[in-house]
Design a protein around this motif. Structure first.
Motif, PDB file in Angstrom:
ATOM      1  N   ILE A   1       0.836  -1.203   0.000  1.00 36.47           N
ATOM      2  CA  ILE A   1       0.000   0.000   0.000  1.00 36.47           C
ATOM      3  C   ILE A   1       0.869   1.250   0.000  1.00 36.47           C
ATOM      4  CG2 ILE A   1      -1.668   1.331   1.358  1.00 36.47           C
ATOM      5  CD1 ILE A   1      -2.814  -1.381   2.284  1.00 36.47           C
ATOM      6  N   ALA A   2       1.925   1.248   0.800  1.00 33.11           N
ATOM      7  CA  ALA A   2       2.829   2.401   0.840  1.00 33.11           C
ATOM      8  C   ALA A   2       3.473   2.640  -0.513  1.00 33.11           C
ATOM      9  CB  ALA A   2       3.901   2.176   1.910  1.00 33.11           C
TER      10      ALA A   2
ATOM     11  N   ARG B 120       0.953   4.279  -2.725  1.00 38.93           N
ATOM     12  CA  ARG B 120       0.765   5.684  -2.329  1.00 38.93           C
ATOM     13  C   ARG B 120       1.799   6.585  -2.987  1.00 38.93           C
ATOM     14  NH1 ARG B 120      -2.764   6.395   1.883  1.00 38.93           N
ATOM     15  NH2 ARG B 120      -3.038   4.662   3.343  1.00 38.93           N
ATOM     16  N   SER B 121       3.021   6.073  -3.121  1.00 37.52           N
ATOM     17  CA  SER B 121       4.085   6.886  -3.711  1.00 37.52           C
ATOM     18  C   SER B 121       3.948   6.999  -5.219  1.00 37.52           C
ATOM     19  CB  SER B 121       5.454   6.278  -3.359  1.00 37.52           C
ATOM     20  OG  SER B 121       5.635   5.027  -4.016  1.00 37.52           O
TER      21      SER B 121
ATOM     22  N   ASP C  85      -2.486   8.572  -6.289  1.00 38.58           N
ATOM     23  CA  ASP C  85      -3.356   9.013  -5.198  1.00 38.58           C
ATOM     24  C   ASP C  85      -4.308   7.886  -4.811  1.00 38.58           C
ATOM     25  OD1 ASP C  85      -2.240  11.558  -5.191  1.00 38.58           O
ATOM     26  OD2 ASP C  85      -3.647  12.297  -6.705  1.00 38.58           O
ATOM     27  N   LEU C  86      -4.445   7.672  -3.503  1.00 38.75           N
ATOM     28  CA  LEU C  86      -5.328   6.622  -3.013  1.00 38.75           C
ATOM     29  C   LEU C  86      -6.392   7.221  -2.104  1.00 38.75           C
ATOM     30  CD1 LEU C  86      -2.845   3.764  -2.009  1.00 38.75           C
ATOM     31  CD2 LEU C  86      -4.103   4.022  -4.134  1.00 38.75           C
TER      32      LEU C  86
ATOM     33  N   ASP D  89      -4.830   7.089   6.327  1.00 39.50           N
ATOM     34  CA  ASP D  89      -3.416   6.868   6.591  1.00 39.50           C
ATOM     35  C   ASP D  89      -3.161   5.666   7.501  1.00 39.50           C
ATOM     36  OD1 ASP D  89      -2.756   9.040   5.041  1.00 39.50           O
ATOM     37  OD2 ASP D  89      -2.649  10.442   6.733  1.00 39.50           O
TER      38      ASP D  89
ATOM     39  N   THR E  68      -6.564   0.495  -6.296  1.00 41.42           N
ATOM     40  CA  THR E  68      -5.366   0.313  -5.485  1.00 41.42           C
ATOM     41  C   THR E  68      -4.606  -0.936  -5.902  1.00 41.42           C
ATOM     42  OG1 THR E  68      -6.491   1.375  -3.635  1.00 41.42           O
ATOM     43  CG2 THR E  68      -4.497   0.138  -3.135  1.00 41.42           C
TER      44      THR E  68
END
Length: 463
Positions: free
Chosen positions: A256-257, A260-261, A264-265, A269, A320
């Motif tokens: 997931i991280a 994110r980079s 946009d998700l 957090d 995602t």
């Protein structure tokens, strides 16, 4: 390669279906493992009889023969690392028969998974295996690796969805295995033996596939959790209730991280793990079935559950997961990707163990995959130009395999063995069984010409 062999091949398939120039042969020496070796020749067969003649020629001349589909495999199983001829089956792409009344389809090995699904849809059926590469991978490749994909959690793998095969063994002789009925116990089950054998026992030229009716309806659910341990508890709970989802995919916090980079998700957090769940079946009971799965997914540590109400929301929920592969390609194009499997109840132990290995070896590990059957894609992010990092990565990989076996798992769920995992096989399979497997292999391929050096460890061949 001698001129006489080349001429013999041309006599079988025609001049234009034989490649011998290095530049022409080069693309057929690789697969998605990034390994490469130049074959002596590439031959394109279009019929079963041509395959028989090619194998007979190679048997007589003691020439290695490596069957190949589209080269989407990730373990080096179609790489001609010992030279020889690559037999491309991509032109054997006929759907010979679709028989809705008996729920079967008869196909050649070069048919792509997508082409088959598109042909079946108007008849109201599908073939359950759906690897990630379904748009380009071939049915022959799916059978060679027993490649399944997300739907295996409910609909099983190619072994359970294939009734019979037509194939050519290493002597050039034809065999037929299995039946065209859904029941049959006459003789040994050679169909399941050939499926997953990576072209080391025989070359499949035709398959009778068992079809499944398309579901009337489908629901898509996204569940997020504080950490992977909560998500793993949810997986166990979902798989313990009566409704089996048709897909149960997961991503851990590192995955997931990474996404994110990259994009946009729409995720809070505090999300440390994610499950993508699909439920299918009759339209009249889908709401109740989905509610049962959602209830099971509500374990301690849950952050949120979202259910898609329309096609646009389905696409949004899958965003995602679909963004992960591009992110991995951009951030870690040379990652080491393994597809280990553990019992569903041991997923938390595997994730904990992988977190510890990541810290011990200072290697970032990203995990995702098919949670419903414990098939975890373990990605070690590495830099091939960093010798020290690669050494640590390979040590980490060895301990990953040891961890998987300690948890009662297996080293590969659907990617196969090929070259990448060959030298680890004897950690999972004891010597007596390996000896028996080598003896079986020699019965099918006395001269050892079919994809030599793949699938089983070296040094165990019987005389």
């Amino acid at each position: 390669m001698t001129d006489s062999v080349r001429q013999a091949l041309a006599g079988i398939v025609g001049e234009t279906a034989v490649l011998t120039k290095p530049g022409d042969c080069w693309p057929y020496g690789y697969d998605n493992s990034r390994r490469h070796a130049l074959p002596h020749a590439v031959v394109f067969a279009t019929t079963h009889d041509q395959v028989k003649q090619i194998v007979q020629l190679c048997y007589d001349q003691r020439i290695n023969l490596i069957a190949r589909g589209k080269g989407t495999g990730t373990t080096g199983a179609t790489v001609p690392d010992r030279g020889g001829i690559v037999l491309s089956l991509e032109r054997m792409d006929r759907i010979i028969e679709i028989d809705p009344a008996n729920r079967i389809a008869r196909v050649e090995p070069g048919v792509t998974n997508l082409a088959l699904q598109q042909a079946l849809e108007p008849h109201g059926f599908f073939w359950p295996p759906d690897p990630t590469s379904a748009a380009v991978c071939t049915i022959g490749g799916n059978l060679a690796y027993n490649s399944a994909g997300p739907r295996a959690v409910k609909y099983n793998t190619p072994r359970e969805n294939t009734l019979g095969l037509r194939a050519v063994i290493g002597t050039g002789e034809e065999i037929r295995t299995g039946v065209i009925t859904t029941k049959g116990v006459v003789g040994y089950d050679l169909t399941r033996l050939l499926i997953g054998s990576e072209g080391t026992l025989a070359i499949i030229t035709e398959a009778v596939l068992k079809l499944t009716p398309l579901p009337e309806a489908k629901a898509t659910v996204q569940a997020t959790y504080e950490d992977m341990h909560a998500a793993a508890r949810a997986v166990s709970a979902i798989m313990a209730q009566p409704i089996t989802p048709c897909a149960l995919e997961f991503m851990d916090g590192a995955a997931i991280a990474m996404v994110r980079s990259y994009s946009d998700l729409d995720l809070p957090d505090n999300v440390g793990a994610l499950l993508m769940i699909e439920v299918d079946g009759p339209a009249h009971g889908l709401t109740e079935s989905t509610a049962s799965v959602i209830q099971a997914a509500r374990v301690e540590g849950i952050v949120a559950i979202k259910t898609a109400e329309n096609a646009a929301e389905v696409e949004k929920l899958w965003l995602t997961r679909k963004a992960l592969s591009p992110a991995l390609r951009n951030i870690a194009p040379k990652k080491i990707n393994e597809d280990v499997v553990v019992p569903v109840s041991r997923i938390p132990d595997l994730i904990s163990g992988l977190e510890a290995l990541s810290q011990t070896f200072d290697i970032q590990i990203v995990n995702f995959g098919h949670a419903g059957n414990g098939n975890i894609h373990v990605n070690l992010l590495t830099d091939p130009n960093d010798r020290d990092m690669m050494q640590r990565a390979h040590q980490c990989l060895e301990q990953t395999f040891d961890l998987v076996l300690k948890l009662g798992g297996t080293l590969s769920g659907e990617h196969g063995v090929g070259l990448e995992k060959r030298d680890f096989v004897d950690r999972e399979i004891e010597p007596t069984t390996l000896h028996l497997m080598n003896a079986i292999r020699k019965q099918f391929d006395p001269h050892g010409i079919l994809n030599p050096g793949k699938a089983l460890p070296e040094g165990g061949d019987t005389a």
